[in-house]
Design an enzyme around this catalytic site. Sequence first.
Site, mmCIF file in Angstrom:
data_model
loop_
_atom_site.group_PDB
_atom_site.id
_atom_site.type_symbol
_atom_site.label_atom_id
_atom_site.label_comp_id
_atom_site.label_asym_id
_atom_site.label_seq_id
_atom_site.Cartn_x
_atom_site.Cartn_y
_atom_site.Cartn_z
ATOM 1 N N GLU A 232 45.017 -49.273 30.890
ATOM 2 C CA GLU A 232 45.090 -47.809 30.817
ATOM 3 C C GLU A 232 44.015 -47.208 29.918
ATOM 4 O O GLU A 232 44.146 -46.066 29.463
ATOM 5 C CB GLU A 232 46.491 -47.378 30.393
ATOM 6 C CG GLU A 232 47.483 -47.649 31.516
ATOM 7 C CD GLU A 232 48.901 -47.180 31.249
ATOM 8 O OE1 GLU A 232 49.202 -46.820 30.093
ATOM 9 O OE2 GLU A 232 49.702 -47.213 32.192
ATOM 10 N N LYS A 233 42.939 -47.964 29.688
ATOM 11 C CA LYS A 233 41.934 -47.418 28.768
ATOM 12 C C LYS A 233 41.210 -46.210 29.357
ATOM 13 O O LYS A 233 40.673 -45.390 28.622
ATOM 14 C CB LYS A 233 40.942 -48.484 28.317
ATOM 15 C CG LYS A 233 40.053 -49.068 29.388
ATOM 16 C CD LYS A 233 39.133 -50.122 28.754
ATOM 17 C CE LYS A 233 38.252 -50.813 29.789
ATOM 18 N NZ LYS A 233 39.016 -51.591 30.781
ATOM 19 N N TYR A 234 41.223 -46.085 30.682
ATOM 20 C CA TYR A 234 40.594 -44.895 31.280
ATOM 21 C C TYR A 234 41.617 -43.854 31.717
ATOM 22 O O TYR A 234 41.248 -42.813 32.256
ATOM 23 C CB TYR A 234 39.717 -45.301 32.464
ATOM 24 C CG TYR A 234 38.581 -46.214 32.056
ATOM 25 C CD1 TYR A 234 37.780 -45.903 30.948
ATOM 26 C CD2 TYR A 234 38.323 -47.386 32.745
ATOM 27 C CE1 TYR A 234 36.760 -46.745 30.554
ATOM 28 C CE2 TYR A 234 37.298 -48.230 32.352
ATOM 29 C CZ TYR A 234 36.521 -47.912 31.259
ATOM 30 O OH TYR A 234 35.516 -48.737 30.863
ATOM 31 N N GLU B 180 56.395 -37.212 30.759
ATOM 32 C CA GLU B 180 54.987 -37.594 30.870
ATOM 33 C C GLU B 180 54.330 -36.848 32.017
ATOM 34 O O GLU B 180 54.949 -36.632 33.058
ATOM 35 C CB GLU B 180 54.831 -39.091 31.184
ATOM 36 C CG GLU B 180 55.332 -40.042 30.132
ATOM 37 C CD GLU B 180 55.107 -41.493 30.558
ATOM 38 O OE1 GLU B 180 54.278 -41.752 31.463
ATOM 39 O OE2 GLU B 180 55.776 -42.367 29.995
ATOM 40 N N CYS C 199 70.911 -63.401 37.810
ATOM 41 C CA CYS C 199 71.209 -62.204 38.595
ATOM 42 C C CYS C 199 72.126 -62.543 39.770
ATOM 43 O O CYS C 199 72.994 -61.748 40.138
ATOM 44 C CB CYS C 199 69.919 -61.531 39.071
ATOM 45 S SG CYS C 199 69.050 -60.672 37.729
ATOM 46 N N CYS D 277 64.381 -59.623 33.128
ATOM 47 C CA CYS D 277 65.559 -59.858 33.974
ATOM 48 C C CYS D 277 66.726 -59.101 33.339
ATOM 49 O O CYS D 277 67.080 -59.360 32.184
ATOM 50 C CB CYS D 277 65.880 -61.348 34.040
ATOM 51 S SG CYS D 277 67.551 -61.639 34.661
ATOM 52 N N CYS E 287 66.868 -63.932 40.150
ATOM 53 C CA CYS E 287 67.077 -65.241 39.513
ATOM 54 C C CYS E 287 68.532 -65.684 39.627
ATOM 55 O O CYS E 287 69.398 -64.952 40.116
ATOM 56 C CB CYS E 287 66.643 -65.172 38.055
ATOM 57 S SG CYS E 287 67.819 -64.314 36.990
ATOM 58 N N CYS F 41 65.153 -58.276 40.152
ATOM 59 C CA CYS F 41 65.076 -59.699 39.827
ATOM 60 C C CYS F 41 66.030 -60.450 40.749
ATOM 61 O O CYS F 41 67.083 -59.934 41.123
ATOM 62 C CB CYS F 41 65.474 -59.910 38.366
ATOM 63 S SG CYS F 41 65.417 -61.646 37.850
ATOM 64 N N ASN G 158 61.768 -47.923 29.094
ATOM 65 C CA ASN G 158 60.735 -47.097 29.710
ATOM 66 C C ASN G 158 60.739 -47.348 31.212
ATOM 67 O O ASN G 158 60.716 -48.496 31.649
ATOM 68 C CB ASN G 158 59.346 -47.444 29.150
ATOM 69 C CG ASN G 158 58.327 -46.344 29.417
ATOM 70 O OD1 ASN G 158 58.487 -45.224 28.930
ATOM 71 N ND2 ASN G 158 57.308 -46.638 30.185
ATOM 72 N N GLU G 159 60.812 -46.298 31.978
ATOM 73 C CA GLU G 159 60.667 -46.382 33.433
ATOM 74 C C GLU G 159 61.349 -47.612 34.032
ATOM 75 O O GLU G 159 60.698 -48.468 34.647
ATOM 76 C CB GLU G 159 59.188 -46.348 33.822
ATOM 77 C CG GLU G 159 58.542 -45.012 33.537
ATOM 78 C CD GLU G 159 57.186 -44.833 34.213
ATOM 79 O OE1 GLU G 159 56.533 -45.849 34.504
ATOM 80 O OE2 GLU G 159 56.798 -43.688 34.454
HETATM 81 C C1 GLA Z 1 54.059 -44.406 33.107
HETATM 82 C C2 GLA Z 1 54.414 -45.061 31.800
HETATM 83 C C3 GLA Z 1 53.388 -44.870 30.749
HETATM 84 C C4 GLA Z 1 52.001 -44.987 31.314
HETATM 85 C C5 GLA Z 1 51.820 -44.009 32.415
HETATM 86 C C6 GLA Z 1 50.414 -44.022 32.955
HETATM 87 O O1 GLA Z 1 54.563 -43.165 33.260
HETATM 88 O O2 GLA Z 1 55.671 -44.660 31.325
HETATM 89 O O3 GLA Z 1 53.597 -45.852 29.769
HETATM 90 O O4 GLA Z 1 51.808 -46.276 31.794
HETATM 91 O O5 GLA Z 1 52.707 -44.354 33.445
HETATM 92 O O6 GLA Z 1 50.316 -43.430 34.197
HETATM 93 ZN ZN ZN Z 2 67.394 -62.056 36.872
#
Ligand code: GLA
Ligand code: ZN
Length: 698
Positions: free
Chosen positions: A359-361, A311, A163, A118, A160, A158, A152-153
């Site tokens: 995300e192992k694959y 990325e 908010c 949040c 709540c 939210c 990150n991204e």
């Molecule tokens: C995003 C995230 C990463 C990862 C990739 C996988 O871009 O920033 O941590 O999860 O997606 O597609």
């Molecule tokens: Zn919130």
Amino acid sequence: MLSPGVPVTSKILYGGDYNPEQWPRDVWEADYAAFGKAAIDTVTLGVFAWSYLQPDEETYDFDRLDAIVQRAVDGGKQVVLATATGAMPPWLAHRYPEVCRTDFEGRRHVYGQRHNHCPSSPAFRRLSVALAERIAERYAGTPGLVAWHVGNEYGGACYCNLCAAGFRDWLRARYGTLERLNDAWNATFWSHLFTDWEQVVPPNALSEHWRGPDHTAFQGITLDYLRFMSEAMLANYRDEKAAIRRHDPATPVTTNFMGLFRPIDYHRWAADLDFASWDNYPPGPREHARMALAHDLMRGLKDGQPFWVMEQTPTITASRDVNPVKRPGVLRLWSWQAVAHGADAVLYFQMRQSKGACEKYHGAVLDHAGRTDTRAFREVATLGAELGALGGAVLGARTPARVALLFDWDSWWAAEITDGFNRHVKYPAVVLGYYRALWQAGAQVDVVPVTADLSRYDVVVAPALHVVKGDVAARLEDVVARGGSVLASFWSGRVDEDDNAFLADVPGPLAPLLGLRVEETDSAAPGVVNPVTLRVPDAGGAGGSEQVDPDPVVSDAELVFEVVVPQGAEVVGTYGAEFYAGTPAVTRHRPHGGDGGEAWYVATGLDDTGLAWVVRHLLGRHGLVGPYAAYDDVELAVRERPGADGGVERTAFVLNHRLDAVDVPAHAAGVDLLTGRRVAAGETLHLEPTDVVVLRED
Ligand code: GLA
Ligand code: ZN
């Protein structure tokens, strides 16, 4: 303080996210040996490190990250260091449930996933800043530290109570009085006059939600909530950036964006980033125009300054229903496309595949076995060698665009949350249609906010500029007054910044420029076509449309059909069906007579044939149709920077996105920087599928 800008490097950085906390030390050594083979010079560390850096509120433990950073330093790598707040640790949610979001349905979430704090939570704000502060304090000055990566991204929303309170504060700051608020929201409609700020609640599923997803009974409230949420997350980013700056005044700070991403108004964030970076995960294998659009949008965030691809996947994504591998050569092609559009770093998610979880694959430079004899690794290594050989040859170079495309989050939000018209019309799809036509015609395009300086462009394209705010109408008029060209589309000039209709003919403030009024807006389901015949009234006349076939073209228009009454504009295209058959579907207005500029209006959803025809007329007026415009999916992108003796150093990237080989006559003489081969102007360039020529022009 002045922004330090994009990191200063000696070559295009190459590498990406590296999360070695998932495997034992001896594997790290294998990783670094492989990095050497692929010319990997940069690692992004610690994006999801919070739970091992801080096992509980009182305890920080940097041993593991110290070792990871030290290994990178010992390996001579450049380091992008995260503030580690991309995902929260379990103890945080357990101790402070408020850090978990309340979703659109009003459900308070419990611990899980990532990117889901949040933004208004005091506990999150305090503890994320405390972590960023400690990381910055500890690692500022690390040799090779090239950038800070906050969070990150950012995204999502939210709803709540925290908010809700934050929203009310934001509204107080924006409107000052309830009278102004009620006016902005047109609150006499459906008896919504607010008499106390406390009566305002977030417009979620329990409140203004209305008919299908995304729809709302009060667009003004929902539009403001979108703005508020974007800014609430910006406040989180700013908090962490400020913590970094207390310990490191100079290293550039960024966060990774996602291109055409609806929840966040990246234009409002841009000033707080030292440089833009984004994650390029196209939704399909044939998205070259869409990727180009996203690159140009990201470059436009910082006024043309180079950006980073933070990325991309070397092989497959893991998040889609079906995750096909990138075909041979595609990774290289798309990476060079990014560089061609202004990227000064090409980074991956990720360096080695995750050992477990969702995300192992997901593809990586190294698979679980760490092999360096796979196709994917070989392609990564080949590209690494090429980027190494290119060195600093295009760093800092900019795109010499004479064409601007206006992109506006307010218009995106307002058009898509509104009732009326046609829910099948999506703002990014409309924008992409116009961009693709420009791209295919070989124009270099800046994708810019409506506040951008338009005086440097010959052609300005404004698709679905639903919200007209500030002085944009006057600045578009200026473009035409000095001989330039403007192209606007349906759904433009409908509402003001508060999402209230102009009490005037449509397209409101754009009407004098476009020389018309829109009387009705008809809509149809996808696939219902109205054939539009396009023919310029006096193709040979002043202003010149020389490069264009004088024969009429028929375009299958769909979705939106505005009924237009010209008020000075000439008719360029007419509808072929319905009660408005024979009336204008595309117009051209020359408000300053034959020698001035032109303002075109496309009142309907033209298909690609129609858009290409219209766009090439406008580009043709200014000699901006590119040399490879006749070859489908052959891209030309150019970067320039100051050269010796006050000249310009120009590098052209010719990219074959076709599925077959193609021969094109070289547009200029120069040296292919990837092969060292001299190219003469007009000489045949043979491009296999996915081939790239990086031509340093003479
Ligand atoms: C995003 C995230 C990463 C990862 C990739 C996988 O871009 O920033 O941590 O999860 O997606 O597609
Ligand atoms: Zn919130």
